[in-house]
Design an enzyme around this catalytic site. Structure first.
Site, PDB file in Angstrom:
ATOM      1  N   TYR A   1      32.251 -34.607   9.267  1.00 41.79           N
ATOM      2  CA  TYR A   1      30.834 -34.651   8.950  1.00 41.79           C
ATOM      3  C   TYR A   1      30.215 -35.821   9.703  1.00 41.79           C
ATOM      4  O   TYR A   1      30.634 -36.972   9.517  1.00 41.79           O
ATOM      5  CB  TYR A   1      30.574 -34.817   7.444  1.00 41.79           C
TER       6      TYR A   1
ATOM      7  N   GLY B 189      -4.766  12.274   7.269  1.00 39.86           N
ATOM      8  CA  GLY B 189      -6.008  12.968   7.558  1.00 39.86           C
ATOM      9  C   GLY B 189      -5.839  13.746   8.859  1.00 39.86           C
ATOM     10  O   GLY B 189      -5.166  13.300   9.781  1.00 39.86           O
TER      11      GLY B 189
ATOM     12  N   GLN C 158     -12.365  -7.396  -1.961  1.00 35.38           N
ATOM     13  CA  GLN C 158     -12.794  -6.082  -2.437  1.00 35.38           C
ATOM     14  C   GLN C 158     -12.312  -5.990  -3.891  1.00 35.38           C
ATOM     15  O   GLN C 158     -11.123  -5.791  -4.139  1.00 35.38           O
ATOM     16  CB  GLN C 158     -12.165  -4.966  -1.578  1.00 35.38           C
TER      17      GLN C 158
ATOM     18  N   ARG D 238       4.584   1.403  -4.828  1.00 32.70           N
ATOM     19  CA  ARG D 238       5.911   1.947  -4.536  1.00 32.70           C
ATOM     20  C   ARG D 238       6.873   0.936  -3.915  1.00 32.70           C
ATOM     21  O   ARG D 238       8.058   1.214  -3.748  1.00 32.70           O
ATOM     22  CB  ARG D 238       5.788   3.193  -3.642  1.00 32.70           C
TER      23      ARG D 238
ATOM     24  N   ARG E 204      43.504 -49.962   6.792  1.00 36.17           N
ATOM     25  CA  ARG E 204      44.274 -49.117   5.877  1.00 36.17           C
ATOM     26  C   ARG E 204      45.457 -49.957   5.419  1.00 36.17           C
ATOM     27  O   ARG E 204      45.817 -50.945   6.067  1.00 36.17           O
ATOM     28  CB  ARG E 204      44.761 -47.856   6.581  1.00 36.17           C
TER      29      ARG E 204
HETATM   30  C1  UD1 Z   1      -5.900   6.772   5.322  1.00 34.07           C
HETATM   31  C2  UD1 Z   1      -6.902   7.701   6.010  1.00 34.07           C
HETATM   32  C3  UD1 Z   1      -6.137   8.895   6.590  1.00 34.07           C
HETATM   33  C4  UD1 Z   1      -5.053   8.425   7.525  1.00 34.07           C
HETATM   34  C5  UD1 Z   1      -4.129   7.439   6.825  1.00 34.07           C
HETATM   35  C6  UD1 Z   1      -3.173   6.833   7.790  1.00 34.07           C
HETATM   36  C7  UD1 Z   1      -9.007   7.503   4.806  1.00 34.07           C
HETATM   37  C8  UD1 Z   1      -9.887   8.110   3.803  1.00 34.07           C
HETATM   38  N1  UD1 Z   1      -7.864   8.137   5.057  1.00 34.07           N
HETATM   39  O1  UD1 Z   1      -5.383   7.482   4.226  1.00 34.07           O
HETATM   40  O2  UD1 Z   1      -7.032   9.756   7.277  1.00 34.07           O
HETATM   41  O3  UD1 Z   1      -4.313   9.535   7.998  1.00 34.07           O
HETATM   42  O4  UD1 Z   1      -4.893   6.375   6.246  1.00 34.07           O
HETATM   43  O5  UD1 Z   1      -2.251   6.050   7.098  1.00 34.07           O
HETATM   44  O6  UD1 Z   1      -9.326   6.496   5.395  1.00 34.07           O
HETATM   45  N2  UD1 Z   1      -7.363   0.018   1.535  1.00 34.07           N
HETATM   46  C9  UD1 Z   1      -8.158  -0.990   1.073  1.00 34.07           C
HETATM   47  N3  UD1 Z   1      -9.077  -0.734   0.114  1.00 34.07           N
HETATM   48  C10 UD1 Z   1      -9.239   0.489  -0.410  1.00 34.07           C
HETATM   49  C11 UD1 Z   1      -8.413   1.533   0.057  1.00 34.07           C
HETATM   50  C12 UD1 Z   1      -7.482   1.265   1.042  1.00 34.07           C
HETATM   51  O7  UD1 Z   1      -8.057  -2.125   1.532  1.00 34.07           O
HETATM   52  O8  UD1 Z   1     -10.103   0.635  -1.282  1.00 34.07           O
HETATM   53  C13 UD1 Z   1      -6.378  -0.269   2.583  1.00 34.07           C
HETATM   54  C14 UD1 Z   1      -4.944  -0.075   2.118  1.00 34.07           C
HETATM   55  O9  UD1 Z   1      -4.415  -1.275   1.626  1.00 34.07           O
HETATM   56  C15 UD1 Z   1      -4.248   0.355   3.408  1.00 34.07           C
HETATM   57  C16 UD1 Z   1      -5.347   1.097   4.156  1.00 34.07           C
HETATM   58  O10 UD1 Z   1      -6.564   0.655   3.615  1.00 34.07           O
HETATM   59  O11 UD1 Z   1      -3.842  -0.732   4.180  1.00 34.07           O
HETATM   60  C17 UD1 Z   1      -5.203   2.599   4.060  1.00 34.07           C
HETATM   61  O12 UD1 Z   1      -5.301   2.967   2.717  1.00 34.07           O
HETATM   62  P1  UD1 Z   1      -4.460   4.160   2.139  1.00 34.07           P
HETATM   63  O13 UD1 Z   1      -4.794   4.329   0.724  1.00 34.07           O
HETATM   64  O14 UD1 Z   1      -3.035   4.002   2.490  1.00 34.07           O
HETATM   65  O15 UD1 Z   1      -5.079   5.383   2.963  1.00 34.07           O
HETATM   66  P2  UD1 Z   1      -4.540   6.834   3.008  1.00 34.07           P
HETATM   67  O16 UD1 Z   1      -4.934   7.532   1.786  1.00 34.07           O
HETATM   68  O17 UD1 Z   1      -3.126   6.836   3.378  1.00 34.07           O
END
Ligand code: UD1
Ligand code: CA
Length: 453
Positions: free
Chosen positions: A364, A137, A73, A15, A438
Site C-alpha cells: 500500500y 402515430g 407542466q 413501467r 527490527r
Molecule cells: C407520441 C406521439 C406519437 C409518436 C410517439 C413516438 C403524440 C400525441 N403522439 O406518442 O405520434 O409516434 O410519441 O414515441 O404526440 N410528455 C410530456 N407531457 C405530456 C405528455 C407527454 O412531457 O403531457 C412527454 C413524455 O414524457 C415523453 C414524450 O412527451 O417524453 C412523449 O409522450 P408519450 O406519452 O410517450 O407519447 P406517445 O403516446 O408515445
C-alpha cells in the site's frame, strides 16, 4: 435562424418501476435526458427549454445548468399541452425543435438535417418506416404522397393501422405559427389529450408546407418505457461506440464485451481485451494494451503502457511504457512516470511514482513521493494515517525498500538509501544509509518442540 429547442420530459414512466424519474435512468453512464440535452446543445440553439412534471425537482437538481430553462407542466395533458407550456419563452424564435427526454440515441446529424430541411417557414417531421409500428402515430399521406395528418394508434382506423410510416415525435415547428397552432389544439380524441401531432392537420389547413426527414435507423428514435427497452438502448449505444473505436484504430477482442460510460479519447494501435469498463473521461494513447476485466475511470494511459488483467484505475495518470497489474488498484492522485511498474495486489493513492520505479507485489503506497529507479519490496506499507491526519512519505531516487517495510509517515528516505526487510521506519533515513529497524534474530540450539501425549 433563431432556433429554440423544447425537450419534453414531464411524463411519468410507470413501467420503469422506479423511484428515479424515467428520464434520469442512465444509458452509457449518462441520464437519457442528459444525452438529449447534449444533442440539443450541439445545434447551438438560442434557448433550450425542458418541460418537466413527474419528479420535476429531482430532474432539475440533477441536470441544472445555466443554459437550460426549466418549464413546469403541472398536469400531463398531452404532448401538445407540454409544448404549449414552453411557448411563452420562445418569443422571437424562427424555429422550435421538439425533442423527447426519453429518446437518447438521436444523432446530431439527423436532428440537424430535420432542422435545416424545415427552415423557418415549414413544418418538419422526423418519420421512420417500421416493420411493426404498433403504438406509434401513423403518417397519413394523400395519393400524391403529401402528408395530410398524423393519426395516433388509439384513434386509428383499420386502414390507418396498415401504414408503416411512423411519427418519431421529433418535429420542427415554424416559429411564427407555433403559438397559434398550439392554442387551437383540442383534446377531443380517444385519450382526451392535447396532441402535438394535430399541428400537422393545422399546417395542411393553413397551407404551410411539410418537410419530412428520416433518421439513419429506427433505433436512433427509440424511447425507453421499461427496463428491457432501456437495455436495448444501452446495447445499441455500446455497439455504436465499439464501431467508432475500431474505426479509429482500436482492436477490440470482442466488440460486444466492452462498456464505455463517458468520453473516451483514443490513439491508434490500441488493444482492448474482453470485459473492460471505461468510465468518465478516459484517454488512451497509441500502442496501449488493456488486459481483460479492467475498470478504468477518469484516467489517462500514455503511449506503450500495458494494463494487465483485473486492474482497477481511477483518477490516474499513467506515463509512457508503464506496466500495471494484474490485480493492481490505482486510486485518485496516482501518477506514474515513464517505465514505472505496479504489480499484483498493490494499492496506491495520491502517489507520484518516478521513472523506472517498481512496486511489484502486495503493497500500500499512499500520500507518497517516490523518485526514479526506486525498488519497493513486497509487502511495503506507507503508514500515512493516524486516524485523523494524513502524512507524506518521501523516497529519493535509487532507494531500495526491503520487503515488509512499514514506513511511518511523515518520513523521508534519502536518495540511494536502503531499508532492511521487516523494518518499521519511524525516522528519516539519510541518503546512502542502511536503516534496519527490527529485533535481532535469537537462536536457541537444540530446541525441543512440545510433544503430543
Ligand atoms: C407520441 C406521439 C406519437 C409518436 C410517439 C413516438 C403524440 C400525441 N403522439 O406518442 O405520434 O409516434 O410519441 O414515441 O404526440 N410528455 C410530456 N407531457 C405530456 C405528455 C407527454 O412531457 O403531457 C412527454 C413524455 O414524457 C415523453 C414524450 O412527451 O417524453 C412523449 O409522450 P408519450 O406519452 O410517450 O407519447 P406517445 O403516446 O408515445
Ligand atoms: Ca412514447
Amino acid at each position: 435562424m433563431i432556433l429554440d429547442i423544447v425537450i419534453l420530459a414531464a411524463g411519468q414512466g410507470t413501467r420503469m418501476r422506479s423511484a428515479l424519474p424515467k428520464v434520469l435512468h442512465p444509458v452509457a453512464g449518462k441520464s437519457m435526458l442528459g444525452h438529449v440535452i447534449d444533442c440539443a446543445r450541439a445545434l447551438s440553439p438560442r434557448h433550450i427549454h425542458v418541460v418537466i412534471g413527474h419528479g420535476a425537482e429531482k430532474v432539475r437538481e440533477t441536470l441544472d445548468a445555466a443554459d437550460l430553462n426549466w418549464v413546469l407542466q403541472g398536469q400531463q395533458l398531452g404532448t401538445g399541452h407540454a409544448v404549449a407550456q414552453a411557448v411563452p419563452y420562445t418569443t422571437g424564435a424562427e424555429q422550435i425543435l421538439v425533442l423527447y427526454g426519453d429518446v437518447p440515441l438521436l444523432r446530431t446529424d439527423s436532428l440537424r438535417k430535420l432542422s435545416e430541411q424545415a427552415g423557418k417557414k415549414t413544418l418538419g417531421l422526423l418519420t421512420v418506416t417500421m416493420v411493426d409500428p404498433t403504438g406509434y402515430g401513423r403518417i397519413v399521406r394523400n395519393p400524391a404522397g403529401e402528408v395530410q395528418a398524423i393519426v395516433e394508434q388509439k384513434d386509428a382506423s383499420a386502414e390507418h393501422l396498415l401504414i408503416t410510416e411512423a411519427n418519431t415525435g421529433i418535429m420542427a415547428l415554424p416559429g411564427e405559427q407555433a403559438a397559434n397552432w398550439l392554442e387551437s389544439l383540442s383534446n377531443d380524441n380517444a385519450q382526451g389529450e392535447y396532441y402535438l401531432t394535430d399541428v400537422v392537420a393545422l399546417a395542411v389547413a393553413n397551407k404551410v408546407a411539410i418537410e419530412v426527414a428520416n433518421p439513419q435507423d429506427e433505433l436512433e428514435v427509440m424511447g425507453a418505457n421499461n427496463r428491457q427497452q432501456l437495455s436495448v438502448l444501452e446495447r445499441t449505444w455500446q455497439q455504436r461506440e465499439a464501431l467508432r473505436l475500431m474505426t479509429e484504430g482500436v482492436t477490440l477482442a470482442d466488440p460486444e464485451r466492452l462498456d464505455v460510460r463517458g468520453k473516451l479519447v483514443v490513439g491508434r494501435d490500441i488493444f482492448i481485451d474482453v470485459n473492460v469498463v471505461l468510465e468518465g473521461q478516459v484517454t488512451i494513447e497509441d500502442d496501449v494494451e488493456i488486459g481483460p476485466h479492467c475498470v478504468i475511470r477518469n484516467s489517462t494511459i500514455r503511449s506503450g503502457s500495458l494494463i494487465k488483467a483485473f486492474s482497477h484505475l481511477e483518477g490516474v495518470d499513467v506515463g509512457e511504457a508503464c506496466d500495471i497489474g494484474p490485480y493492481a488498484r490505482l486510486r485518485p492522485g496516482t501518477r506514474l512516470d515513464r517505465g514505472a511498474k505496479v504489480g499484483n495486489f498493490v494499492e496506491t493513492k495520491k502517489a507520484n511514482i518516478g521513472a523506472g520505479s517498481k512496486i511489484n507485489h502486495l503493497s500500500y503506497v499512499g500520500d507518497a513521493e517516490i523518485g526514479e529507479q526506486v525498488n519497493i519490496g513486497a509487502g511495503t506499507i506507507t503508514c500515512n494515517y493516524d486516524g485523523v491526519n494524513k502524512f507524506v512519505t518521501k523516497i529519493g531516487d535509487g532507494v531500495f525498500i526491503g520487503s515488509n517495510t512499514a514506513l511511518v509517515a511523515p518520513v523521508t528516505i534519502g536518495a540511494g538509501a536502503t531499508t532492511g526487510a521487516g523494518s518499521t521506519i519511524t525516522q528519516d533515513v539519510p541518503a546512502g544509509a542502511l536503516a534496519v529497524a527490527r529485533t535481532r534474530q535469537r537462536l536457541i540450539e537444540n530446541w525441543q518442540r512440545p510433544a503430543k501425549k
